[in-house]
Design an enzyme around this catalytic site. Structure first.
Site, mmCIF file in Angstrom:
data_model
loop_
_atom_site.group_PDB
_atom_site.id
_atom_site.type_symbol
_atom_site.label_atom_id
_atom_site.label_comp_id
_atom_site.label_asym_id
_atom_site.label_seq_id
_atom_site.Cartn_x
_atom_site.Cartn_y
_atom_site.Cartn_z
ATOM 1 C CG ASP A 6 -66.916 18.629 7.736
ATOM 2 O OD1 ASP A 6 -67.984 18.999 7.211
ATOM 3 O OD2 ASP A 6 -66.184 19.370 8.414
ATOM 4 C CD GLU A 144 -72.292 20.247 9.111
ATOM 5 O OE1 GLU A 144 -72.405 21.358 9.653
ATOM 6 O OE2 GLU A 144 -72.315 20.093 7.873
ATOM 7 C CG ASP A 167 -69.914 24.523 12.880
ATOM 8 O OD1 ASP A 167 -69.036 25.263 12.401
ATOM 9 O OD2 ASP A 167 -70.289 23.483 12.324
HETATM 10 P P1 ADP Z 1 -67.372 25.239 6.510
HETATM 11 O O1 ADP Z 1 -67.898 24.515 7.678
HETATM 12 O O2 ADP Z 1 -68.282 26.310 5.985
HETATM 13 O O3 ADP Z 1 -66.867 24.359 5.419
HETATM 14 P P2 ADP Z 1 -64.845 25.901 7.856
HETATM 15 O O4 ADP Z 1 -65.173 25.368 9.183
HETATM 16 O O5 ADP Z 1 -63.806 25.208 7.068
HETATM 17 O O6 ADP Z 1 -66.131 26.129 6.971
HETATM 18 O O7 ADP Z 1 -64.425 27.439 8.075
HETATM 19 C C1 ADP Z 1 -63.986 28.250 7.043
HETATM 20 C C2 ADP Z 1 -63.763 29.650 7.569
HETATM 21 O O8 ADP Z 1 -62.801 29.620 8.619
HETATM 22 C C3 ADP Z 1 -63.241 30.619 6.521
HETATM 23 O O9 ADP Z 1 -63.973 31.813 6.576
HETATM 24 C C4 ADP Z 1 -61.795 30.858 6.959
HETATM 25 O O10 ADP Z 1 -61.359 32.164 6.638
HETATM 26 C C5 ADP Z 1 -61.884 30.676 8.453
HETATM 27 N N1 ADP Z 1 -60.595 30.317 9.050
HETATM 28 C C6 ADP Z 1 -59.866 29.202 8.827
HETATM 29 N N2 ADP Z 1 -58.733 29.218 9.539
HETATM 30 C C7 ADP Z 1 -58.730 30.375 10.231
HETATM 31 C C8 ADP Z 1 -57.819 30.996 11.147
HETATM 32 N N3 ADP Z 1 -56.661 30.416 11.496
HETATM 33 N N4 ADP Z 1 -58.170 32.199 11.666
HETATM 34 C C9 ADP Z 1 -59.316 32.801 11.323
HETATM 35 N N5 ADP Z 1 -60.207 32.275 10.468
HETATM 36 C C10 ADP Z 1 -59.928 31.076 9.930
HETATM 37 MG MG MG Z 2 -68.380 22.967 8.856
#
Ligand code: ADP
Ligand code: MG
Length: 562
Positions: A6, A144, A167
């Site tokens: 991913d 995705e 998502d």
């Molecule tokens: P991407 O798909 O863009 O790579 P992610 O799915 O990894 O992103 O999500 C990242 C986001 O999730 C960030 O903004 C982070 O602050 C938020 N995030 C991660 N864990 C938590 C949590 N436990 N509570 C709230 N927000 C979270």
């Molecule tokens: Mg993602």
């Protein structure tokens, strides 16, 4: 072994398939997630957590959220070197590949990489090239939401099940509607907001802090903003269990504090929640289904871990979302299952995946406004967005003027009513016999295939004359030789070696905490960092490990106190 990856805008993960199902591969620091951040220091490239810490201290030699520009020619300049988004992504992939090889104790040469459902062919190809630049063969790319649905085992459900994949990542929000039909998992519709994500919720906290301390964003420099963002993120995560959080930030040599309560935060997030509704509605109406027809809602992305987002989703759908798979990991796990399907591993039934055309394709028309009054420049859709591809559609058009002998077909992509607001893909001209207005008819057929090739065919009905044109995605394609040459060019840049990574990360964390603190705490950090550096210089592995433990405990304690 083929692994699943991913490659996220904010975080990236790798997974592999085992007898017990898909499993996440921990990175060199033992974490499941590797931040998609790259930082360059001379010939050393840092990826992940270390790069993220470096970004606060050295914003000019670090880059993040570059996935937004995947497939574009945008150049990032880091420490005097120039990179495209796909090259920066190749460093993330190289790091994941090395970690996987170390963890699995075998070479990893191939990967299935996930991309957003709305990525066009040019951006999918750029993702593939990023893989190749990292030394990975990428024969399969997976959307995705499809990967997430597979991870939830939705492909094993009964016929005709409809799923909505919700998502909320770091900076993007994607809604997809999928349907399982005769062993085919079909993406029925995609919609989203490219500028809505978990980071916007962090920003709400940051802005509350600025407001309470009477500061404005412009007064803060890069570093201070970086430090503040980090604090705001900690506050957001704390809201999972706490109802208030004391923020503490060193700005212009002064410690500023603000108590942020969860209630106030949630109130301020209402406009963000409102923005969630629109893409959800759009995806449902495009897929021509009602909210109540959705059998299952699947949550993906770190942003869906927020309490208020979950509550909002449950209210919106009047149904509890399925969260049986960790939302951070669903996409990577699904990609790993897809990798196993590709390897034809036993215990996995192959499902066929299809896609949709993410935008509308059409042509420009003249509209009649009363007798002898015409207005040009309108858009007529031929293949509507979210049509399952491959698709072929024919529409009929007529001449507008008496004695008209030529018809110009302007091929367009976009959603606006007005041609000028859409993207022009090309022109095709046909001749018709002179006749009365409206008497001559042409058939325009658009055929759009899975490789994003658009074939336009125009047939003059009275004469039977046919003209054809094929439109490929305009993109700079690279040959295998060019990829290999660039791979060599990039390979002199070394991904920071695993064995020093933890030490490096601790030192950077120490530097950050030093900047965040003052007085005695600062002195203590300075002392501990010096002690640690002394031990590092002696190069005794056992002692380094012990000192690392000591420093980590001290820094954890200071971080806690904050
Ligand atoms: P991407 O798909 O863009 O790579 P992610 O799915 O990894 O992103 O999500 C990242 C986001 O999730 C960030 O903004 C982070 O602050 C938020 N995030 C991660 N864990 C938590 C949590 N436990 N509570 C709230 N927000 C979270
Ligand atoms: Mg993602």
């Amino acid at each position: 072994m083929i692994i699943g990856i991913d490659l996220g805008t904010t975080n990236s993960l790798a997974a592999y398939f085992t007898e017990d199902g898909p499993q996440i591969i921990p990175n060199r620091l033992g974490n499941h997630m590797t931040p998609s951040v790259v930082s360059v220091d001379g010939e050393q490239v840092y990826v992940g957590e270390t790069a993220k810490e470096r970004q606060i201290l050295f914003p000019d030699s670090s880059a993040s959220v570059f996935k937004r520009n995947m497939g574009s020619q945008k150049v990032y300049q880091l420490d005097g070197k120039r990179f495209t988004a796909e090259e920066l992504s190749s460093f993330v992939l190289r790091s994941l590949k090395e970690d996987a090889e170390h963890y699995l104790q075998e070479p990893v040469k191939e990967a299935v990489i996930s991309v957003p459902a709305y990525f066009n062919e040019a951006r999918r190809k750029a993702t593939k090239r990023a893989g190749e630049l990292a030394g990975l063969k990428v024969e399969r790319i997976i959307s995705e939401p499809t990967a997430a649905a597979i991870a939830y085992g939705l492909y094993q459900k009964k016929e005709n099940t409809k799923f909505l994949v919700f998502d909320l990542g770091g900076g993007t929000f994607d809604v997809s509607i999928l349907e399982l039909f005769h062993n085919i998992l079909e993406v029925r519709a995609v919609a989203g907001d490219n500028y809505l994500g978990g980071e916007d919720f962090t920003k709400v906290i940051r802005d509350l802090f600025l407001k309470d301390t009477g500061l404005s964003e412009e007064e803060l420099d890069h570093r201070e903003l970086g430090l503040l963002r980090k604090q705001a993120e900690q506050c957001k995560l704390a809201f999972a269990t706490e109802s208030s959080f004391m923020m503490n930030c060193q700005i212009k040599g002064e410690v500023k504090t603000a108590l942020i309560t969860r209630g106030r935060f949630e109130k301020r997030c209402e406009p963000l929640l409102d923005r969630i509704k629109k893409p959800v509605k759009k995806s449902l109406s495009d897929a021509k289904i009602k909210i109540s027809d959705i059998d299952e809602i699947v949550l993906v992305g770190g942003g869906t871990k927020l309490r208020l987002v979950r509550k909002y989703v449950a209210k919106l759908f009047k149904k509890m979302p399925n969260t049986s798979v960790n939302p951070d990991e669903a996409v990577a796990l699904g990609a790993a299952i897809q990798a196993a399907m590709k390897e034809r591993r036993e215990a996995i039934k192959e499902v066929i995946l299809t896609d949709v055309c993410p935008f509308t394709l059409g042509t420009e028309v003249v509209v009649e406004r009363g007798k002898d009054k015409h207005e040009a420049g309108y858009f007529a859709p031929i293949i509507e967005r979210n049509t399952t591809i491959p698709a072929s559609r024919t529409e009929q058009f007529r001449t507008v003027y008496d004695q008209q002998t030529k018809l110009n077909i302007h091929i367009l992509q976009g959603e606006s009513r007005f041609a000028a607001n859409n993207i022009s893909l090309g022109n095709l001209e046909v001749e018709v016999p002179p006749n009365k207005a409206g008497a001559e008819v042409i058939d325009i057929t658009y055929t759009y295939d899975i490789n994003s090739l658009l074939e336009v065919e125009v047939k003059v009905v009275s004469t039977g004359e046919i003209k054809k044109m094929i439109i490929k995605n305009q993109e700079v394609d690279m040959t295998d030789e060019e990829i290999e040459a660039r791979m060599k060019e990039l390979s002199y840049l070394k991904i920071h070696p695993k064995d020093q990574e933890e030490n490096q990360l601790l030192l950077l964390r120490g530097e950050r905490l030093y900047e965040e603190n003052t007085g005695e705490v600062r002195l203590r950090i300075e002392y501990e960092l010096r002690e640690f550096e002394k031990v590092l210089n002696e190069r005794n592995e056992v002692e380094i490990a012990n000192a690392r433990k000591v420093l980590k405990d001290v820094l954890d304690e200071i971080d806690e106190e904050w």
